[in-house]
Scaffold this motif. Structure first.
Motif, PDB file in Angstrom:
ATOM      1  N   UNK A  11       0.841  -1.196   0.000  1.00  0.00           N
ATOM      2  CA  UNK A  11       0.000   0.000   0.000  1.00  0.00           C
ATOM      3  C   UNK A  11       0.875   1.245   0.000  1.00  0.00           C
ATOM      4  N   UNK A  12       0.469   2.286  -0.726  1.00  0.00           N
ATOM      5  CA  UNK A  12       1.307   3.489  -0.823  1.00  0.00           C
ATOM      6  C   UNK A  12       1.333   4.317   0.455  1.00  0.00           C
ATOM      7  N   UNK A  13       0.308   4.184   1.297  1.00  0.00           N
ATOM      8  CA  UNK A  13       0.254   4.951   2.549  1.00  0.00           C
ATOM      9  C   UNK A  13       0.479   3.998   3.711  1.00  0.00           C
ATOM     10  N   UNK A  14       1.532   4.239   4.464  1.00  0.00           N
ATOM     11  CA  UNK A  14       1.881   3.400   5.610  1.00  0.00           C
ATOM     12  C   UNK A  14       1.553   4.065   6.950  1.00  0.00           C
ATOM     13  N   UNK A  15       1.345   5.394   6.921  1.00  0.00           N
ATOM     14  CA  UNK A  15       1.129   6.132   8.172  1.00  0.00           C
ATOM     15  C   UNK A  15      -0.094   7.030   8.033  1.00  0.00           C
ATOM     16  N   UNK A  16      -0.989   6.947   9.001  1.00  0.00           N
ATOM     17  CA  UNK A  16      -2.161   7.805   9.060  1.00  0.00           C
ATOM     18  C   UNK A  16      -2.093   8.635  10.332  1.00  0.00           C
ATOM     19  N   UNK A  17      -2.294   9.935  10.184  1.00  0.00           N
ATOM     20  CA  UNK A  17      -2.331  10.854  11.322  1.00  0.00           C
ATOM     21  C   UNK A  17      -3.726  11.465  11.376  1.00  0.00           C
ATOM     22  N   UNK A  18      -4.361  11.381  12.526  1.00  0.00           N
ATOM     23  CA  UNK A  18      -5.676  11.982  12.735  1.00  0.00           C
ATOM     24  C   UNK A  18      -5.530  13.103  13.762  1.00  0.00           C
ATOM     25  N   UNK A  19      -5.796  14.332  13.330  1.00  0.00           N
ATOM     26  CA  UNK A  19      -5.680  15.504  14.202  1.00  0.00           C
ATOM     27  C   UNK A  19      -7.078  15.975  14.565  1.00  0.00           C
ATOM     28  N   UNK A  20      -7.361  16.029  15.875  1.00  0.00           N
ATOM     29  CA  UNK A  20      -8.684  16.390  16.374  1.00  0.00           C
ATOM     30  C   UNK A  20      -8.624  17.790  16.961  1.00  0.00           C
ATOM     31  N   UNK A  21      -9.330  18.712  16.328  1.00  0.00           N
ATOM     32  CA  UNK A  21      -9.498  20.051  16.868  1.00  0.00           C
ATOM     33  C   UNK A  21     -10.838  20.091  17.606  1.00  0.00           C
ATOM     34  N   UNK A  22     -11.248  21.254  18.110  1.00  0.00           N
ATOM     35  CA  UNK A  22     -12.344  21.272  19.081  1.00  0.00           C
ATOM     36  C   UNK A  22     -13.441  22.275  18.734  1.00  0.00           C
ATOM     37  N   UNK A  23     -14.633  21.729  18.415  1.00  0.00           N
ATOM     38  CA  UNK A  23     -15.875  22.500  18.440  1.00  0.00           C
ATOM     39  C   UNK A  23     -15.965  23.633  17.417  1.00  0.00           C
ATOM     40  N   UNK A  24     -15.968  23.304  16.155  1.00  0.00           N
ATOM     41  CA  UNK A  24     -16.159  24.350  15.152  1.00  0.00           C
ATOM     42  C   UNK A  24     -16.983  23.813  13.973  1.00  0.00           C
ATOM     43  N   UNK A  25     -17.846  24.680  13.465  1.00  0.00           N
ATOM     44  CA  UNK A  25     -18.552  24.383  12.224  1.00  0.00           C
ATOM     45  C   UNK A  25     -17.676  24.766  11.034  1.00  0.00           C
ATOM     46  N   UNK A  26     -18.139  24.409   9.852  1.00  0.00           N
ATOM     47  CA  UNK A  26     -17.405  24.740   8.632  1.00  0.00           C
ATOM     48  C   UNK A  26     -17.323  26.246   8.436  1.00  0.00           C
ATOM     49  N   UNK A  27     -18.485  26.912   8.468  1.00  0.00           N
ATOM     50  CA  UNK A  27     -18.514  28.336   8.134  1.00  0.00           C
ATOM     51  C   UNK A  27     -17.702  29.193   9.084  1.00  0.00           C
ATOM     52  N   UNK A  47      -9.771   5.087   6.761  1.00  0.00           N
ATOM     53  CA  UNK A  47      -8.547   4.734   7.481  1.00  0.00           C
ATOM     54  C   UNK A  47      -8.379   3.217   7.551  1.00  0.00           C
ATOM     55  N   UNK A  48      -9.492   2.514   7.769  1.00  0.00           N
ATOM     56  CA  UNK A  48      -9.418   1.047   7.817  1.00  0.00           C
ATOM     57  C   UNK A  48      -8.872   0.482   6.506  1.00  0.00           C
ATOM     58  N   UNK A  49      -9.321   1.015   5.396  1.00  0.00           N
ATOM     59  CA  UNK A  49      -8.846   0.498   4.109  1.00  0.00           C
ATOM     60  C   UNK A  49      -7.394   0.857   3.876  1.00  0.00           C
ATOM     61  N   UNK A  50      -6.998   2.047   4.296  1.00  0.00           N
ATOM     62  CA  UNK A  50      -5.595   2.445   4.122  1.00  0.00           C
ATOM     63  C   UNK A  50      -4.665   1.521   4.894  1.00  0.00           C
ATOM     64  N   UNK A  51      -5.019   1.231   6.150  1.00  0.00           N
ATOM     65  CA  UNK A  51      -4.145   0.463   7.037  1.00  0.00           C
ATOM     66  C   UNK A  51      -4.420  -1.034   6.997  1.00  0.00           C
ATOM     67  N   UNK A  52      -5.376  -1.468   6.181  1.00  0.00           N
ATOM     68  CA  UNK A  52      -5.679  -2.883   6.098  1.00  0.00           C
ATOM     69  C   UNK A  52      -6.392  -3.431   7.309  1.00  0.00           C
ATOM     70  N   UNK A  53      -7.148  -2.581   8.009  1.00  0.00           N
ATOM     71  CA  UNK A  53      -7.899  -3.010   9.185  1.00  0.00           C
ATOM     72  C   UNK A  53      -9.280  -3.514   8.789  1.00  0.00           C
ATOM     73  N   UNK A  54      -9.803  -4.499   9.509  1.00  0.00           N
ATOM     74  CA  UNK A  54     -11.211  -4.856   9.301  1.00  0.00           C
ATOM     75  C   UNK A  54     -12.112  -3.769   9.865  1.00  0.00           C
ATOM     76  N   UNK A  55     -13.414  -3.884   9.610  1.00  0.00           N
ATOM     77  CA  UNK A  55     -14.352  -2.880  10.112  1.00  0.00           C
ATOM     78  C   UNK A  55     -14.366  -2.870  11.631  1.00  0.00           C
ATOM     79  N   UNK A  56     -14.349  -1.676  12.192  1.00  0.00           N
ATOM     80  CA  UNK A  56     -14.378  -1.511  13.643  1.00  0.00           C
ATOM     81  C   UNK A  56     -15.751  -1.870  14.201  1.00  0.00           C
TER      82      UNK A  56
END
Length: 815
Positions: free
Chosen positions: A458-474, A721-730
């Motif tokens: 797979x071309x992607x070996x590392x996934x980073x998830x950054x969680x910010x806090x409490x904002x809408x799109x607009x 993310x599951x498909x990128x890292x080869x994980x089964x469904x959570x």
């Protein structure tokens, strides 16, 4: 502090990418930046592509026709919210289309009692706010609300005497048992409440209606309350975190489900003896008794199973699987049961499926399902067995225009015949599985973008998830309509404050139809760690009894993403997340956390948190999956002496830029994808929906300058993310959610390895002054724990917009 750089991606061409990137020294301002190995002479302007929206006929890339954005079903681009009088689209993309008559209720409708005459229904609203919506009376033939008795707190505990002349409500946090008499017309007259002195979660009458048995979820005791006199007598004790109560009058017993311990208590009401704690599934809730056949049915809300207890042997004799999928993936939130008078059919409410399943008690097989409103929590059959009445806590979904208003429904549906049930069952499947069909069935396997095929190559070996806090799109990206469907009028933190998220959204992939699934932060951090929020946490969050994501009752049966990685051999590291992580912190997870990175706190600037991540990263500590919390964009509002909210949001943005810069200038960059989201959408408004939020994906393998308008939410993020890292469904949510297919480069496309140069905080540091209205209101807010800063969004609006009123179309989503 670095000078504010122009908005430009800076770097040098990379050669020999199979062996990692080459030198990555960033050019000085004004030097030529190389867009990709295929474009050695790209100018800075070329490095910032014009966004292309992912609608049918949008950017094609190298995807095969089956997965191309042009092949996506039109339904994938629908925004969340009510579509017509009988249909709504939820933030997760599923549809709600209740069968029968819809009676609008108030916020957090949770408990139901049906009068023996079959003409009246009584609903308790489970709110702990100052003036709760209380008890409503509904005339079933007309579907009209004929009485509202506000001011009574409750949860799901509401009961009628067998004669139908008395009604009781368990008062939860008030510790009171509310008493009412019922007139011949079905209307209520309130009597004095009885102060039991402990939190009460459920109640039930004895056969003659003289005694009400009240169950406490805190001390687990069952109290007998004389309805006439109010005299109280403790009768028995159940297990930990008791929930539902049923009486077996002939046997002189009471049964209580116990959420935290996964048991059902059998108690002798005469002696108070605990006869047994019978182990069942995870988080047992609703109970239904067949006294004739000596069977007690138990809804295990996290396991999505029904346990069948032999009440003579006090043992489980069968367990029925209601997950509805071959892998037994949970996520249906099976929370309430009702047994028909014959004992042959069990009606089972599945809150996340927005349906009631009909289960044959002969063998546990599911005969079919009836669609309800969003999140059914209680149900009853009419005495003539012709009508199913269901309370759906969230109705058509939490408000399109008010995140905190989860207006419920009473759904009154005829019990169908076999043909009608088959049609309704198909409708339930279509409502829930519709999003999984947005991409053609052939869009799988080798037809998927290379990034989603998994496997050792797979071309992607590392996934980073950054969680910010409490904002809408607009509120952040609304200032630039070229990034997607934004409204500048609602933007509080524009590009001058948040240059990094703007630059990343503009240069990589941005999503303008993405939704955070939670209404509040304590739900949000469960969603971001589990792609789910279980029934217990959905219902109890206002009372704040639990430590969310730590107390076992709040951890879903499928576990967290961290559990999932551990079991499946995927390395991971956590920076700052406690919910969903803390329950194993000092045993299984101790080696997977940076102990120098603070758990959720705004007292440490986010640039310092980012620097701590980078300190470890520079030592070569970089896992397959990395989870980073950057919470300071939450802000302290106008709290006197606290940092100014604009500076705090800018600090948060600068921390984000630092992390992306460090990763993109490293040897890991060619094999990395970074996802940036908010945990929930509380705060100032959005013009599309109160749940719409931010999702930006940064990677050499995503489409550059691309705006996806496909309807996604957190389960889709984790399905990706599951498909990128080869994980089964959570769990069932990620199993059925559409992965983010359209955002990736296709076969034959050339990844763009250009590194990113972070932009610093250009907002001068300042603290909030004392003596302002914002300071006065903020002084009454509790910022030490999540979701105790009610009105923060309005405070931020006033601090930044001044006297300008919020537009009437704003989808307000305050804390």
């Amino acid at each position: 502090m670095k000078p504010l750089l122009p908005l430009v991606l800076m770097g040098v061409a990379l050669a020999g990418c199979a062996n990692g990137p080459g030198p990555d020294a960033a050019p000085a301002p004004g030097d030529t930046a190389t867009a990709s190995p295929a474009a050695p002479d790209a100018s800075p302007a070329d490095a910032t592509p014009t966004p292309d929206t992912a609608t049918p006929g949008g950017q094609q890339g190298g995807l095969v026709p089956e997965c191309d954005p042009g092949a996506i079903a039109e339904g994938a681009f629908v925004t969340a919210g009510q579509q017509d009088a009988g249909t709504a689209v939820l933030p997760n993309g599923r549809r709600v289309r209740p069968a029968g008559v819809i009676v609008p209720l108030a916020d957090r409708a949770m408990g139901l009692a049906l009068h023996p005459d079959g003409l009246h229904a009584y609903v308790i609203h489970g709110s702990s706010k100052a003036n709760p919506d209380g008890v409503w009376v509904v005339d079933l033939p007309s579907g009209a609300v004929v009485q509202k008795l506000t001011g009574y707190s409750g949860y799901h505990g509401i009961a009628l005497s067998p004669a139908g002349d008395r009604l009781a409500v368990a008062g939860l946090s008030s510790g009171r048992l509310h008493r009412f008499t019922v007139g011949a017309d079905g209307l209520l007259t309130a009597l004095d409440s009885v102060n039991v002195g402990v939190s009460l979660i459920d109640c039930a009458f004895d056969p003659d209606g003289a005694t009400v048995y009240a169950l406490s979820n805190t001390n687990s005791k069952v109290y007998g309350v004389d309805f006439e006199t109010g005299a109280i007598a403790p009768r028995a004790r159940a297990g930990t975190n008791a929930y539902d109560l049923v009486l077996d009058a002939a046997a002189g017993r009471a049964y209580a489900s116990n959420l935290a311990s996964g048991t059902v208590s059998a108690m002798d009401l005469a002696t108070g003896e605990l006869l047994a704690n019978v182990p069942v599934g995870k988080n047992p809730e609703g109970l239904a008794l067949d006294a004739t056949r000596h069977r007690l049915y138990v809804a295990n809300s996290d396991s999505d199973t029904v346990s069948v207890i032999d009440t003579e042997a006090l043992a489980v004799i069968a367990t029925w699987d209601l997950t509805g999928n071959d892998g037994g993936h949970t996520g249906g939130a099976l929370d309430a049961l009702w047994l028909d008078p014959s004992g042959d059919t069990l009606y089972a409410a599945q809150a996340r499926r927005n349906a009631v399943s009909l289960v044959a008690t002969a063998d546990g097989s599911v005969r079919g399902a009836i669609p309800t409103g969003h999140y059914p929590v209680d149900l009853a059959l009419s005495p003539d067995e012709r009508t199913l009445v269901t309370v759906s806590m969230k109705g058509f979904g939490s408000g399109k225009s008010d995140l905190q208003k989860t207006l419920g429904q009473l759904n009154i549906a005829p019990v169908p015949d076999a043909d009608g049930l088959a049609a309704l069952t198909a409708e339930v499947a279509d409502n829930n599985l519709g999003p999984s069909g947005w991409y053609p069935a052939a869009c799988t396997g080798d037809a998927l973008p290379p990034a989603l095929r998994g496997g050792p190559d797979r071309p992607i070996k590392h996934v980073v998830l950054i969680i910010k806090e409490n904002k809408t799109y607009d509120v952040v990206l609304g200032d630039d309509p070229t990034l997607g469907d934004g409204d500048p009028e609602l933007c509080l933190f524009p590009e001058a404050v948040t240059p990094n998220i703007h630059a990343l959204a503009r240069s990589y992939t941005n999503m303008d139809n993405y939704y955070a699934d939670a209404e509040v932060s304590i739900q949000g951090h469960l969603w971001t760690t589990m792609a789910d929020c279980n029934d217990y946490a959905e219902k109890i969050h206002e009372a704040a009894f639990a430590i969310y994501g730590y107390e076992p009752a709040t951890i879903v049966a499928g576990g967290t993403i961290f559990d999932h990685c551990l079991v499946n051999g995927v390395t991971f590291r956590n920076y700052g997340e406690f919910p969903g992580f803390g329950h194993h912190l000092m045993d299984d997870f101790e080696a997977f956390v940076d102990h120098k990175y603070p758990f959720w706190t705004m007292s440490v600037p986010d640039v310092e948190k980012a620097a701590e991540f980078i300190r470890e990263f520079d030592q070569g500590i970089f896992s397959d999956f990395t989870y980073i919390v950057l919470p300071n964009d939450h802000t302290y509002g106008g709290k006197a002496g606290a940092p100014d909210p604009t500076w705090m949001v800018a600090d948060n943005d600068a921390g984000l830029g630092m992390i992306v810069e460090a990763i993109s200038h490293s040897e890991y960059w060619p094999e990395t994808a970074i996802f940036v989201i908010e945990d929930d959408p509380q705060g100032p408004p959005d013009h599309v929906h109160s749940h719409r939020s931010i999702s930006v994906v940064v990677s050499p393998h995503v489409r550059r300058g691309y705006v996806s308008s496909v309807h996604y939410s957190i389960p889709s993020l984790y399905a990706t993310i599951e498909r990128i890292l080869g994980l089964p469904a959570l769990n069932r949510n990620t199993l059925e959610a559409p992965p983010m297919i359209d955002i990736w480069l296709g076969e034959g496309d050339t990844p763009d390895y250009l590194p990113y140069q972070g932009l610093p905080n250009a907002v001068d540091f300042a603290v909030n002054p004392a003596g302002t209205e914002a300071a006065r209101v903020s002084a009454g807010l509790d910022f030490s724990i999540p979701d105790r800063a009610e009105g923060l969004g309005a405070i931020l609006w006033e601090m930044i917009k001044g006297d300008r009123p919020m537009p009437p179309y704003a989808r307000f989503s305050d804390e």
